[in-house]
Design a protein around this motif. Structure first.
Motif, PDB file in Angstrom:
ATOM      1  N   THR A 136       1.103  -0.786  -0.136  1.00  0.00           N
ATOM      2  CA  THR A 136       0.082  -0.367   0.188  1.00  0.00           C
ATOM      3  C   THR A 136       1.253   1.417  -0.160  1.00  0.00           C
ATOM      4  N   TYR A 137      -0.066   2.765  -0.739  1.00  0.00           N
ATOM      5  CA  TYR A 137       0.941   3.311  -0.570  1.00  0.00           C
ATOM      6  C   TYR A 137       2.043   3.398  -1.141  1.00  0.00           C
ATOM      7  N   MET A 138       2.610   2.897  -1.711  1.00  0.00           N
ATOM      8  CA  MET A 138       3.997   2.898  -2.724  1.00  0.00           C
ATOM      9  C   MET A 138       4.220   4.030  -3.037  1.00  0.00           C
ATOM     10  N   ILE A 139       4.360   5.118  -2.726  1.00  0.00           N
ATOM     11  CA  ILE A 139       4.387   6.566  -3.194  1.00  0.00           C
ATOM     12  C   ILE A 139       6.213   6.546  -3.136  1.00  0.00           C
ATOM     13  N   TYR A 140       6.663   6.866  -4.769  1.00  0.00           N
ATOM     14  CA  TYR A 140       8.216   6.992  -5.110  1.00  0.00           C
ATOM     15  C   TYR A 140       8.545   8.036  -4.075  1.00  0.00           C
ATOM     16  N   PRO A 141      10.300   7.987  -3.433  1.00  0.00           N
ATOM     17  CA  PRO A 141      10.507   6.955  -4.366  1.00  0.00           C
ATOM     18  C   PRO A 141      10.550   5.964  -2.880  1.00  0.00           C
ATOM     19  N   TRP A 142       9.874   5.328  -2.591  1.00  0.00           N
ATOM     20  CA  TRP A 142       9.215   3.729  -1.819  1.00  0.00           C
ATOM     21  C   TRP A 142       9.039   2.629  -3.289  1.00  0.00           C
ATOM     22  N   VAL A 143       9.334   2.299  -2.908  1.00  0.00           N
ATOM     23  CA  VAL A 143       9.984   1.270  -4.186  1.00  0.00           C
ATOM     24  C   VAL A 143      10.562   0.092  -3.753  1.00  0.00           C
ATOM     25  N   ARG A 144       9.214  -0.901  -4.143  1.00  0.00           N
ATOM     26  CA  ARG A 144       9.231  -2.519  -4.271  1.00  0.00           C
ATOM     27  C   ARG A 144       9.140  -3.616  -4.285  1.00  0.00           C
ATOM     28  N   ASP A 145      10.465  -4.113  -4.140  1.00  0.00           N
ATOM     29  CA  ASP A 145      11.575  -5.218  -5.010  1.00  0.00           C
ATOM     30  C   ASP A 145      11.342  -7.018  -4.283  1.00  0.00           C
ATOM     31  N   GLY A 146       9.845  -7.179  -4.799  1.00  0.00           N
ATOM     32  CA  GLY A 146      10.088  -8.850  -4.101  1.00  0.00           C
ATOM     33  C   GLY A 146       9.452  -8.828  -2.404  1.00  0.00           C
ATOM     34  N   ASP A 147      10.560  -8.843  -2.106  1.00  0.00           N
ATOM     35  CA  ASP A 147       9.780  -8.323  -1.030  1.00  0.00           C
ATOM     36  C   ASP A 147      10.377  -7.575   0.362  1.00  0.00           C
ATOM     37  N   GLU A 148      10.901  -6.689  -0.486  1.00  0.00           N
ATOM     38  CA  GLU A 148      11.857  -6.051   0.017  1.00  0.00           C
ATOM     39  C   GLU A 148      11.656  -3.931  -0.171  1.00  0.00           C
ATOM     40  N   LEU A 149      11.423  -3.043   0.355  1.00  0.00           N
ATOM     41  CA  LEU A 149      11.444  -1.938   0.270  1.00  0.00           C
ATOM     42  C   LEU A 149      12.394  -1.717   0.421  1.00  0.00           C
ATOM     43  N   VAL A 150      12.430  -0.530  -1.031  1.00  0.00           N
ATOM     44  CA  VAL A 150      13.576   0.020  -1.480  1.00  0.00           C
ATOM     45  C   VAL A 150      13.432   1.719  -0.538  1.00  0.00           C
ATOM     46  N   ARG A 151      14.373   2.315  -0.278  1.00  0.00           N
ATOM     47  CA  ARG A 151      14.241   3.332  -0.123  1.00  0.00           C
ATOM     48  C   ARG A 151      15.303   4.581   0.182  1.00  0.00           C
ATOM     49  N   PRO A 152      15.986   5.598  -0.452  1.00  0.00           N
ATOM     50  CA  PRO A 152      16.698   6.576  -0.104  1.00  0.00           C
ATOM     51  C   PRO A 152      16.447   7.223   0.661  1.00  0.00           C
ATOM     52  N   MET A 153      17.465   7.591   1.769  1.00  0.00           N
ATOM     53  CA  MET A 153      17.234   8.367   2.771  1.00  0.00           C
ATOM     54  C   MET A 153      18.148   9.172   3.008  1.00  0.00           C
ATOM     55  N   ARG A 154      17.604  10.560   3.326  1.00  0.00           N
ATOM     56  CA  ARG A 154      18.485  11.277   3.528  1.00  0.00           C
ATOM     57  C   ARG A 154      19.245  12.126   4.587  1.00  0.00           C
ATOM     58  N   THR A 155      20.216  12.337   5.104  1.00  0.00           N
ATOM     59  CA  THR A 155      20.509  12.618   6.930  1.00  0.00           C
ATOM     60  C   THR A 155      21.771  13.538   6.973  1.00  0.00           C
ATOM     61  N   GLY A 156      22.133  13.394   8.188  1.00  0.00           N
ATOM     62  CA  GLY A 156      23.202  14.352   7.981  1.00  0.00           C
ATOM     63  C   GLY A 156      22.869  15.959   7.916  1.00  0.00           C
ATOM     64  N   PRO A 157      24.205  16.974   7.587  1.00  0.00           N
ATOM     65  CA  PRO A 157      23.960  18.211   7.384  1.00  0.00           C
ATOM     66  C   PRO A 157      23.639  18.552   6.494  1.00  0.00           C
ATOM     67  N   GLY A 158      22.637  19.323   6.217  1.00  0.00           N
ATOM     68  CA  GLY A 158      21.802  19.764   4.668  1.00  0.00           C
ATOM     69  C   GLY A 158      20.867  19.084   4.021  1.00  0.00           C
ATOM     70  N   ASP A 159      21.395  17.728   5.153  1.00  0.00           N
ATOM     71  CA  ASP A 159      20.401  16.816   4.310  1.00  0.00           C
ATOM     72  C   ASP A 159      21.503  15.693   3.489  1.00  0.00           C
ATOM     73  N   ALA A 160      22.649  15.927   3.135  1.00  0.00           N
ATOM     74  CA  ALA A 160      23.049  15.673   1.690  1.00  0.00           C
ATOM     75  C   ALA A 160      23.694  14.414   1.634  1.00  0.00           C
ATOM     76  N   THR A 161      23.918  13.591   2.911  1.00  0.00           N
ATOM     77  CA  THR A 161      24.156  12.729   2.780  1.00  0.00           C
ATOM     78  C   THR A 161      23.216  11.308   2.423  1.00  0.00           C
ATOM     79  N   ILE A 162      22.833  10.430   1.490  1.00  0.00           N
ATOM     80  CA  ILE A 162      22.183   9.570   0.919  1.00  0.00           C
ATOM     81  C   ILE A 162      22.313   8.674   1.169  1.00  0.00           C
ATOM     82  N   THR A 163      21.598   7.438   2.059  1.00  0.00           N
ATOM     83  CA  THR A 163      21.526   6.425   2.117  1.00  0.00           C
ATOM     84  C   THR A 163      20.624   5.161   1.616  1.00  0.00           C
ATOM     85  N   THR A 164      21.073   4.667   1.100  1.00  0.00           N
ATOM     86  CA  THR A 164      19.998   3.607   0.068  1.00  0.00           C
ATOM     87  C   THR A 164      19.647   2.489   1.762  1.00  0.00           C
TER      88      THR A 164
END
Length: 317
Positions: free
Chosen positions: A24-52
């Protein structure tokens, strides 16, 4: 430099059905890949660090997240863990909601339909605002396309792919503010381009980053959002609820009016003020949480009550 990878476990307070988050509510950049949810997350100062992140259920009460990024410091990992716990609502108030079902057959049917599934929140207030703006006077199904178009047009590519397609992190306000009206409209957002531009430019000028806003709290954030051109109480409150998880007034739109009117007020078209009053008096601070149940798959579970509503859920588009 090759990205680093590590795995963390996200503990829950009770059993979870991860299928709800996957379906449900698979709104990008939430992406489904089989039984996994894939999601890039921004953290750190300026939200500059991207962790998938890749999240899957590894046990009845455990989710496992595999993190991939260029800067997997202890601080980054801790921030991502905190964001995932909030976004996946690992502290969902099941007990309080279940208590409300005791004398409410409508809510009981909605809760029984979902089971122990948990919804998903936006990682930050900017992305939530964009989602709410895209939803204005729109069939909910269109939101999926608009948010995907915005993400892939103005976001930053990650090293993760699903079905051979690169996954992009959602753009920052600065990146979206640099887009022209024509470029925004190419994302099929229509007249909402002006609203998106106003949100992006205002927050960019304010030096916004979720890294700094996350601790402000809804009571401080809502007044700031109301200074953005085109952002009214409905948009500000809903964006807060969809990112913080609580703190704003329960949203009342045409979908909510139809569901509450037909199922509780014996009136298919009550005044919005009457619906807001009913929600506040009946469920109080749990109003938005209850609406999450009542507005998901509604046309499916109301059939079990021998009735119907005049709206169709877009949760599984």
């Amino acid at each position: 430099m090759s990205p680093e990878t590590t795995a963390i476990d996200l503990d829950l307070d009770r059993h979870v059905d991860f299928a709800h988050a996957l379906q449900t509510y698979m709104i990008y950049p939430w992406v489904r890949d089989g039984d996994e949810l894939v999601r890039p997350m921004r953290t750190g100062p300026g939200d500059a660090t991207i962790t998938t992140t890749r999240i899957r259920q590894s046990g009845p009460t455990t989710l496992r997240a595999t993190l991939t990024g260029q800067d997997l410091t202890a601080e980054t990992i801790a921030d991502v863990r905190t964001m995932l716990s909030r976004c996946l609502q690992l502290d969902y108030p099941y007990d309080a909601v279940e208590a409300l079902t005791q004398d409410d057959p409508v809510l009981a049917a909605a809760v029984a339909h979902r089971g122990l599934g948990r919804g998903k929140l936006y990682p930050d207030i900017f992305e939530a605002l964009c989602g709410v703006v895209c939803a204005q006077k729109s069939n909910f199904n269109r939101i999926y396309a608009m948010m995907r178009n915005l993400g892939t047009a103005f976001g930053e590519p990650t090293s993760e792919t699903v079905d051979d397609t690169t996954i992009y992190a959602f753009p920052t306000p600065t990146r979206l503010a640099a887009a022209s009206d024509e470029q925004l409209r190419e994302c099929k957002v229509g007249y909402r381009a002006k609203g998106l531009a106003a949100v992006a430019s205002t927050l960019a000028e304010a030096g916004y980053s979720w890294h700094e806003w996350r601790d402000r709290g809804p009571a401080e954030v809502i007044p700031e959002l109301l200074t953005i051109k085109g952002v009214g109480p409905y948009t500000a409150n809903l964006a807060v609820n969809l990112s913080f998880g609580t703190g704003g007034a329960a949203h009342v739109d045409t979908y909510v009016i139809d569901v509450i009117g037909r199922l509780y007020l014996d009136n298919p078209n009550p005044a919005p003020e009457r619906v807001a009053e009913f929600i506040d008096q009946r469920w109080g601070e749990l109003g938005e949480t209850v609406l999450d149940y009542l507005t998901t798959d509604t046309d499916t579970w109301v059939a079990e009550l021998g009735t119907q509503v005049g709206v169709k859920s877009g949760a599984r588009a």
